[in-house]
Design a protein around this motif. Sequence first.
Motif, PDB file in Angstrom:
ATOM      1  N   PHE A  20      33.890   9.003  68.695  1.00 22.18           N
ATOM      2  CA  PHE A  20      33.023   9.860  67.750  1.00 22.18           C
ATOM      3  C   PHE A  20      32.632   9.525  66.733  1.00 22.18           C
ATOM      4  O   PHE A  20      31.450   9.328  66.287  1.00 22.18           O
ATOM      5  N   ILE A  21      33.451   8.643  65.658  1.00 24.87           N
ATOM      6  CA  ILE A  21      33.080   8.047  64.615  1.00 24.87           C
ATOM      7  C   ILE A  21      32.210   7.164  64.768  1.00 24.87           C
ATOM      8  O   ILE A  21      30.926   6.925  64.093  1.00 24.87           O
ATOM      9  N   LEU A  22      32.389   6.123  65.850  1.00 21.40           N
ATOM     10  CA  LEU A  22      31.259   5.033  66.264  1.00 21.40           C
ATOM     11  C   LEU A  22      29.961   5.775  66.688  1.00 21.40           C
ATOM     12  O   LEU A  22      28.741   5.428  66.024  1.00 21.40           O
ATOM     13  N   VAL A  23      29.897   7.080  67.263  1.00 21.85           N
ATOM     14  CA  VAL A  23      28.762   7.436  67.681  1.00 21.85           C
ATOM     15  C   VAL A  23      27.954   7.935  66.370  1.00 21.85           C
ATOM     16  O   VAL A  23      26.709   7.957  66.406  1.00 21.85           O
ATOM     17  N   LEU A  24      28.673   8.513  65.578  1.00 18.27           N
ATOM     18  CA  LEU A  24      28.240   8.973  64.280  1.00 18.27           C
ATOM     19  C   LEU A  24      27.598   8.198  63.555  1.00 18.27           C
ATOM     20  O   LEU A  24      26.532   8.305  63.047  1.00 18.27           O
ATOM     21  N   PHE A  31      20.139  13.953  66.370  1.00 17.74           N
ATOM     22  CA  PHE A  31      20.715  14.491  67.522  1.00 17.74           C
ATOM     23  C   PHE A  31      22.007  13.724  67.827  1.00 17.74           C
ATOM     24  O   PHE A  31      23.304  14.580  68.181  1.00 17.74           O
ATOM     25  N   GLN A  32      21.997  12.409  67.837  1.00 16.41           N
ATOM     26  CA  GLN A  32      23.357  11.525  68.130  1.00 16.41           C
ATOM     27  C   GLN A  32      24.217  11.865  66.875  1.00 16.41           C
ATOM     28  O   GLN A  32      25.473  11.908  67.014  1.00 16.41           O
ATOM     29  N   ILE A  33      23.722  11.874  65.576  1.00 20.92           N
ATOM     30  CA  ILE A  33      24.404  12.134  64.570  1.00 20.92           C
ATOM     31  C   ILE A  33      25.244  13.516  64.800  1.00 20.92           C
ATOM     32  O   ILE A  33      26.456  13.508  64.473  1.00 20.92           O
ATOM     33  N   PHE A  34      24.716  14.632  65.098  1.00 22.23           N
ATOM     34  CA  PHE A  34      25.442  15.829  65.402  1.00 22.23           C
ATOM     35  C   PHE A  34      26.316  15.923  66.350  1.00 22.23           C
ATOM     36  O   PHE A  34      27.259  16.457  66.236  1.00 22.23           O
ATOM     37  N   VAL A  35      26.206  14.949  67.536  1.00 22.59           N
ATOM     38  CA  VAL A  35      27.268  14.918  68.545  1.00 22.59           C
ATOM     39  C   VAL A  35      28.434  14.167  68.139  1.00 22.59           C
ATOM     40  O   VAL A  35      29.362  14.622  68.322  1.00 22.59           O
ATOM     41  N   GLY A  36      28.310  13.238  67.188  1.00 21.41           N
ATOM     42  CA  GLY A  36      29.196  12.404  66.637  1.00 21.41           C
ATOM     43  C   GLY A  36      29.946  13.283  65.671  1.00 21.41           C
ATOM     44  O   GLY A  36      31.383  13.586  65.642  1.00 21.41           O
ATOM     45  N   TRP A  37      29.073  14.178  64.862  1.00 22.18           N
ATOM     46  CA  TRP A  37      29.763  15.293  63.896  1.00 22.18           C
ATOM     47  C   TRP A  37      30.779  16.167  64.754  1.00 22.18           C
ATOM     48  O   TRP A  37      31.785  16.437  64.053  1.00 22.18           O
ATOM     49  N   THR A 157      37.793   8.257  56.813  1.00 20.06           N
ATOM     50  CA  THR A 157      36.747   8.716  57.649  1.00 20.06           C
ATOM     51  C   THR A 157      36.223  10.256  57.738  1.00 20.06           C
ATOM     52  O   THR A 157      35.107  10.175  57.173  1.00 20.06           O
ATOM     53  N   ILE A 158      37.045  11.004  57.682  1.00 21.01           N
ATOM     54  CA  ILE A 158      36.510  12.434  57.886  1.00 21.01           C
ATOM     55  C   ILE A 158      35.785  12.641  56.425  1.00 21.01           C
ATOM     56  O   ILE A 158      34.690  13.170  56.562  1.00 21.01           O
ATOM     57  N   VAL A 159      36.354  12.780  55.444  1.00 24.14           N
ATOM     58  CA  VAL A 159      35.808  12.863  54.057  1.00 24.14           C
ATOM     59  C   VAL A 159      34.582  12.059  53.479  1.00 24.14           C
ATOM     60  O   VAL A 159      33.784  12.308  52.892  1.00 24.14           O
ATOM     61  N   THR A 160      34.568  11.087  54.361  1.00 20.28           N
ATOM     62  CA  THR A 160      33.336  10.015  53.888  1.00 20.28           C
ATOM     63  C   THR A 160      32.031  10.270  54.823  1.00 20.28           C
ATOM     64  O   THR A 160      31.106   9.858  54.607  1.00 20.28           O
ATOM     65  N   ALA A 161      32.349  10.984  55.796  1.00 21.30           N
ATOM     66  CA  ALA A 161      31.419  11.235  56.801  1.00 21.30           C
ATOM     67  C   ALA A 161      30.123  12.034  55.968  1.00 21.30           C
ATOM     68  O   ALA A 161      29.042  11.959  56.561  1.00 21.30           O
ATOM     69  N   GLY A 162      30.893  12.937  55.328  1.00 22.15           N
ATOM     70  CA  GLY A 162      29.744  13.821  54.522  1.00 22.15           C
ATOM     71  C   GLY A 162      28.776  13.094  53.637  1.00 22.15           C
ATOM     72  O   GLY A 162      27.622  13.189  53.555  1.00 22.15           O
TER      73      GLY A 162
END
Length: 213
Positions: A20-24, A31-37, A157-162
């Motif tokens: 899911f990180i790679l999808v993001l 839409f794809q970013i939201f799926v990964g999110w 990963t998680i905290v840098t996704a924002g």
Amino acid sequence: MGVDPFFPKFLSYLSLFTFFILVLITGGSYFQIFVGWEGVGLCSFLLIGFWNTRIQANKAALQALIVNKVGDFCLLVSVFLLFGCSNGLYIYNIDLLEFFSSQRIILFSYSVDFVDVISLCFFVAAAAKSAQFGLHTWLLSAMEGPPPVSALLHASTIVTAGVYLLLRSSYIIELSNVALTSIACIGACTAFFAGTSGLIQRDIKKVIALSTC
């Protein structure tokens, strides 16, 4: 973790998280970013509550899920608004910039700039995922997960996704002075709060969590 009886399940959660990180990060549309999110949020819930025989681990996983849903809702609102004003959700649609800078909408009997609403929704979504002030509580509770999960959540990963979401959406956010000011103020408050709170913590993992904030 090598002696854990559920080690294969742990590896499967990590593999799903990586997917899911790679999808993001490879998403060419919101839409794809939201799926990964959403997938990353689900995997973080599973990983934090991996030792589900511990009550504190279950509480921490549920807290992370609830806090992140605040950001998920704001991201969903921004995606719907973008879809309503364009034929698609592709990032860097230059044709939308003129539309963003000129449109206004009615929100609770007030007329506000369209770009301000979208930009603030993006910011709240990022703030929930990257544990900014007011939405930071889940990151401290995430210590209840296995040590590799703590490192995964805090380091890379998680905290840098924002932050990644804000970077990908910067062509919209830079049009909104309200959003830019909010990001600066909340970021400064988060840095001050986390730095001062870390001085009085006795748990070294919570100190690291606050330094991540």
